[in-house]
Design a protein around this motif. Structure first.
Motif, mmCIF file in Angstrom:
data_model
loop_
_atom_site.group_PDB
_atom_site.id
_atom_site.type_symbol
_atom_site.label_atom_id
_atom_site.label_comp_id
_atom_site.label_asym_id
_atom_site.label_seq_id
_atom_site.Cartn_x
_atom_site.Cartn_y
_atom_site.Cartn_z
ATOM 1 N N CYS A 35 33.862 19.824 25.410
ATOM 2 C CA CYS A 35 34.798 19.667 24.290
ATOM 3 C C CYS A 35 34.149 19.990 22.945
ATOM 4 C CB CYS A 35 35.349 18.242 24.254
ATOM 5 S SG CYS A 35 36.578 17.917 25.535
ATOM 6 N N ARG A 36 32.841 20.013 22.875
ATOM 7 C CA ARG A 36 32.145 20.327 21.631
ATOM 8 C C ARG A 36 32.015 21.832 21.404
ATOM 9 N NH1 ARG A 36 29.180 15.576 20.181
ATOM 10 N NH2 ARG A 36 29.136 14.055 21.875
ATOM 11 N N ARG A 37 32.372 22.621 22.399
ATOM 12 C CA ARG A 37 32.213 24.068 22.284
ATOM 13 C C ARG A 37 33.323 24.656 21.421
ATOM 14 N NH1 ARG A 37 28.585 26.099 26.044
ATOM 15 N NH2 ARG A 37 29.355 28.196 25.556
ATOM 16 N N SER A 38 33.058 25.821 20.848
ATOM 17 C CA SER A 38 34.046 26.492 19.998
ATOM 18 C C SER A 38 34.479 27.837 20.585
ATOM 19 C CB SER A 38 33.458 26.709 18.597
ATOM 20 O OG SER A 38 32.252 27.446 18.675
ATOM 21 N N ASP A 39 34.103 28.108 21.833
ATOM 22 C CA ASP A 39 34.416 29.409 22.433
ATOM 23 C C ASP A 39 35.305 29.263 23.666
ATOM 24 O OD1 ASP A 39 32.537 28.130 23.975
ATOM 25 O OD2 ASP A 39 31.247 29.878 24.290
ATOM 26 N N LEU A 40 36.175 28.235 23.648
ATOM 27 C CA LEU A 40 37.016 27.952 24.804
ATOM 28 C C LEU A 40 38.310 28.765 24.758
ATOM 29 C CD1 LEU A 40 36.554 24.088 24.693
ATOM 30 C CD2 LEU A 40 35.429 25.660 26.281
ATOM 31 N N THR A 41 38.788 29.172 25.918
ATOM 32 C CA THR A 41 40.051 29.910 26.004
ATOM 33 C C THR A 41 41.218 28.919 25.966
ATOM 34 O OG1 THR A 41 40.147 29.782 28.416
ATOM 35 C CG2 THR A 41 38.903 31.624 27.452
ATOM 36 N N PRO A 42 42.450 29.384 25.657
ATOM 37 C CA PRO A 42 43.611 28.476 25.657
ATOM 38 C C PRO A 42 43.770 27.728 26.975
ATOM 39 C CG PRO A 42 44.189 30.536 24.593
ATOM 40 C CD PRO A 42 42.816 30.733 25.157
ATOM 41 N N ARG A 43 43.539 28.411 28.091
ATOM 42 C CA ARG A 43 43.666 27.740 29.386
ATOM 43 C C ARG A 43 42.627 26.638 29.547
ATOM 44 N NH1 ARG A 43 41.635 27.881 34.282
ATOM 45 N NH2 ARG A 43 40.146 29.529 33.794
ATOM 46 N N GLN A 44 41.413 26.895 29.066
ATOM 47 C CA GLN A 44 40.360 25.880 29.149
ATOM 48 C C GLN A 44 40.671 24.692 28.238
ATOM 49 O OE1 GLN A 44 37.089 28.436 28.138
ATOM 50 N NE2 GLN A 44 36.705 29.058 30.267
ATOM 51 N N LEU A 45 41.244 24.962 27.059
ATOM 52 C CA LEU A 45 41.648 23.879 26.158
ATOM 53 C C LEU A 45 42.668 22.976 26.838
ATOM 54 C CD1 LEU A 45 42.084 25.785 22.763
ATOM 55 C CD2 LEU A 45 40.235 24.228 23.358
ATOM 56 N N ASP A 46 43.671 23.580 27.457
ATOM 57 C CA ASP A 46 44.706 22.790 28.132
ATOM 58 C C ASP A 46 44.103 21.940 29.245
ATOM 59 O OD1 ASP A 46 46.645 23.884 26.506
ATOM 60 O OD2 ASP A 46 47.158 25.497 27.904
ATOM 61 N N ALA A 47 43.183 22.519 29.996
ATOM 62 C CA ALA A 47 42.573 21.779 31.101
ATOM 63 C C ALA A 47 41.762 20.583 30.597
ATOM 64 C CB ALA A 47 41.684 22.715 31.925
ATOM 65 N N LEU A 48 41.032 20.777 29.503
ATOM 66 C CA LEU A 48 40.213 19.685 28.955
ATOM 67 C C LEU A 48 41.083 18.570 28.385
ATOM 68 C CD1 LEU A 48 37.392 21.796 27.250
ATOM 69 C CD2 LEU A 48 37.113 20.230 29.169
ATOM 70 N N VAL A 49 42.165 18.927 27.684
ATOM 71 C CA VAL A 49 43.061 17.904 27.135
ATOM 72 C C VAL A 49 43.753 17.152 28.268
ATOM 73 C CG1 VAL A 49 45.150 17.515 25.762
ATOM 74 C CG2 VAL A 49 43.386 19.092 24.947
ATOM 75 N N ALA A 50 44.146 17.861 29.299
ATOM 76 C CA ALA A 50 44.796 17.213 30.443
ATOM 77 C C ALA A 50 43.863 16.207 31.104
ATOM 78 C CB ALA A 50 45.241 18.269 31.455
ATOM 79 N N ASP A 51 42.586 16.527 31.132
ATOM 80 C CA ASP A 51 41.608 15.627 31.762
ATOM 81 C C ASP A 51 41.177 14.490 30.845
ATOM 82 O OD1 ASP A 51 40.389 15.389 34.264
ATOM 83 O OD2 ASP A 51 39.752 17.469 34.192
ATOM 84 N N GLY A 52 40.911 14.815 29.543
ATOM 85 C CA GLY A 52 40.301 13.838 28.642
ATOM 86 C C GLY A 52 41.228 13.147 27.677
ATOM 87 N N GLY A 53 42.484 13.568 27.594
ATOM 88 C CA GLY A 53 43.451 12.893 26.739
ATOM 89 C C GLY A 53 43.151 13.007 25.263
ATOM 90 N N ARG A 54 43.468 11.932 24.532
ATOM 91 C CA ARG A 54 43.359 11.902 23.071
ATOM 92 C C ARG A 54 41.932 12.151 22.583
ATOM 93 N NH1 ARG A 54 46.070 12.325 18.215
ATOM 94 N NH2 ARG A 54 45.230 10.895 16.661
ATOM 95 N N ALA A 55 40.963 11.531 23.219
ATOM 96 C CA ALA A 55 39.568 11.692 22.794
ATOM 97 C C ALA A 55 39.130 13.142 22.914
ATOM 98 C CB ALA A 55 38.652 10.797 23.624
ATOM 99 N N ALA A 56 39.541 13.804 24.002
ATOM 100 C CA ALA A 56 39.187 15.214 24.180
ATOM 101 C C ALA A 56 39.875 16.078 23.131
ATOM 102 C CB ALA A 56 39.575 15.669 25.582
#
Length: 477
Positions: A35-56
């Motif tokens: 989650c600290r990275r700045s080179d994530l794709t839109p699909r990767q962003l969605d996956a991280l938010v789905a897993d980590g919720g508000r904190a992510a």
């Protein structure tokens, strides 16, 4: 193996396919690092938010990975996180406090400074003050006032917070409901602020004596001499220690504290930022101890010590940041080996360093290798000498000026598990060296390799295969 993956998750060596593999792995600690990275794709962003919720989501906003259009305008916490995020061109390059507040960010911060939640407002006000564009509303809540007290606010603002009759009305808030405790915290923060006017600090010290004595003694150089006398009169060990190492403590009191109570405060005197009399430093040097020299301003006195008959005293000027070039040149040729080696190291001259290595042999290799400016050819000489201590060879393997040839010499002449770790962590390691050492599957070597930001894709593939493969030992997971 989790530590390997967590370290690897923050590496700039990862490609999109590697990030996908780590997301699919699903380890919470690894996802938090991603989650600290700045080179994530839109699909990767969605996956991280789905897993980590508000904190992510908030972590992704802070990193600059979350696009602005996906940050709700009616979410103050997310908007505040967005103000401190890096620009896309320099993502991850600076902390929020180090970044310039642009006009657009300034407008957002001014809006947030009026947020109903005073903790959000306090964070926004702090950034505005540090950027030199203060919020003129000067909200009265304790959170906001305390935030201002610790910033580089203008002198008159800090003077108002230090006023003896109390600052402008301070309103308790949900985070600091006790008005007396809030006022004490505000004054403590303001007294420790070196941007505060000295006369206002003195006035508040007198009015509240001795409540703020320890903070003032540790942070201030402009107090009156009699104030330091009063501070010592409190007989409070914390205050006395602060005075002993204080910026403005008079020399007479430093001499007294140096020997008082069987030397109890001597470490505070030598480890502080005050001007310790040189004769006391000479006494320490002759007793086999040191300290208190690094930022000493008496350059004439230190130059005179370079002529002293005892080499322990001649060593003192070499620890001072204001050392004169002519004094250094004289000490490079000192008859005492320890003084001459230290002077050669301090000179930052490759020729003098080579001469010192030849003159003093393997015994000088460790301090020589620790010099960040040591040239690659000298590192190679040190690595190829079989009499070089293993500790020195490890320093060479970790050196920023090492080359693949230097690293090969370290592996050939000074083999061992620790050497393998040092080599794979060095950004100068060649793909062949990395591939050979990583494929051995030794866990400490894999951990070290994960810290190398210049790993080639095939080495990252090898690490992930070992860490995520079906034959990975359970104890590694």
């Amino acid at each position: 193996m989790r530590t390997v993956l967590r370290t690897l998750a923050s590496s700039r060596a990862l490609g999109p396919e590697h990030i996908d593999a780590l997301i699919d792995h699903g380890d919470p600690d690894v996802l938090s690092e991603l989650c600290r990275r700045s080179d994530l794709t839109p699909r990767q962003l969605d996956a991280l938010v789905a897993d980590g919720g508000r904190a992510a989501f908030l972590a992704l906003v802070r990193s600059g990975a979350m696009p602005e259009e996906r940050i709700p305008a009616d979410d103050p916490e997310a908007q505040l996180a967005a103000v401190g995020r890096p620009d896309p061109a320099g993502a991850g390059a600076a902390r929020p406090a180090d970044r310039p507040v642009t006009e657009e960010r300034s407008t957002t911060l001014r809006i947030l400074a009026g947020d109903p939640d005073c903790a959000v407002a306090a964070a926004a006000v702090r950034l505005l003050e540090e950027a030199g564009v203060p919020d003129t509303r000067r909200r009265p809540e304790a959170c906001v006032r305390i935030a201002i007290a610790g910033t580089t606010a203008d002198g008159e603002t800090l003077r108002g917070l230090l006023a003896v009759d109390g600052p402008p009305p301070l309103v308790p808030c949900p985070h600091r409901p006790d008005p007396d405790a809030a006022l004490a915290e505000l004054r403590s923060a303001a007294v420790r602020n070196r941007h505060a006017p000295a006369d206002a600090v003195e006035e508040l010290l007198d009015a509240t004596w001795p409540a703020l004595a320890a903070q003032a003694a540790a942070c201030w150089a402009g107090l009156r001499p009699e104030t330091y006398e009063r501070l010592l009169g409190l007989d409070d060990p914390r205050v006395t220690a602060a005075v002993a190492g204080g910026r403005g403590t008079p020399a007479r009191l430093i001499r007294h504290l140096f020997d008082a109570d069987w030397g109890r405060w001597r470490g505070d005197v030598l480890g502080g930022v005050g001007a310790v009399p040189l004769d006391l430093l000479v006494r320490e040097a002759l007793a086999g101890r040191g300290g208190g020299v690094a930022h000493h301003r008496d350059v004439d006195g230190l130059a005179a010590l370079a002529e002293h008959s005892d080499p322990r005293v001649r060593m003192l000027p070499l620890d001072n940041v204001h050392l004169r070039p002519e004094v250094l040149a004289r000490l490079v040729d000192d008859p005492d080996p320890a003084v001459a080696l230290r002077a050669a190291l301090r000179s930052r001259d490759p020729e003098r360093l080579r001469a010192a290595a030849e003159r003093f042999g393997p015994g000088s290799h460790t301090p020589i290798a620790r010099e960040l400016w040591c040239p690659a050819d000298l590192l190679l000489t040190v690595a190829q000498d079989r009499d070089t201590p293993f500790e020195a060879a490890l320093v060479v393997a970790d050196h920023r000026n090492a080359t693949p040839e230097v690293l090969d010499a370290c592996l050939d002449h000074h083999p061992g598990p620790e050497m393998d770790e040092a080599v794979v962590e060095n950004q100068a390691a060649s793909p062949e060296q990395l591939d050979r050492l990583v494929r051995g599957g030794v866990l400490p070597v894999l951990r070290a390799a994960a810290r190398n930001p210049e790993l080639p894709p095939r080495v990252v593939d090898a690490i992930l295969a070992l860490a995520l493969g079906p034959r990975t030992p359970a104890c590694w997971r």
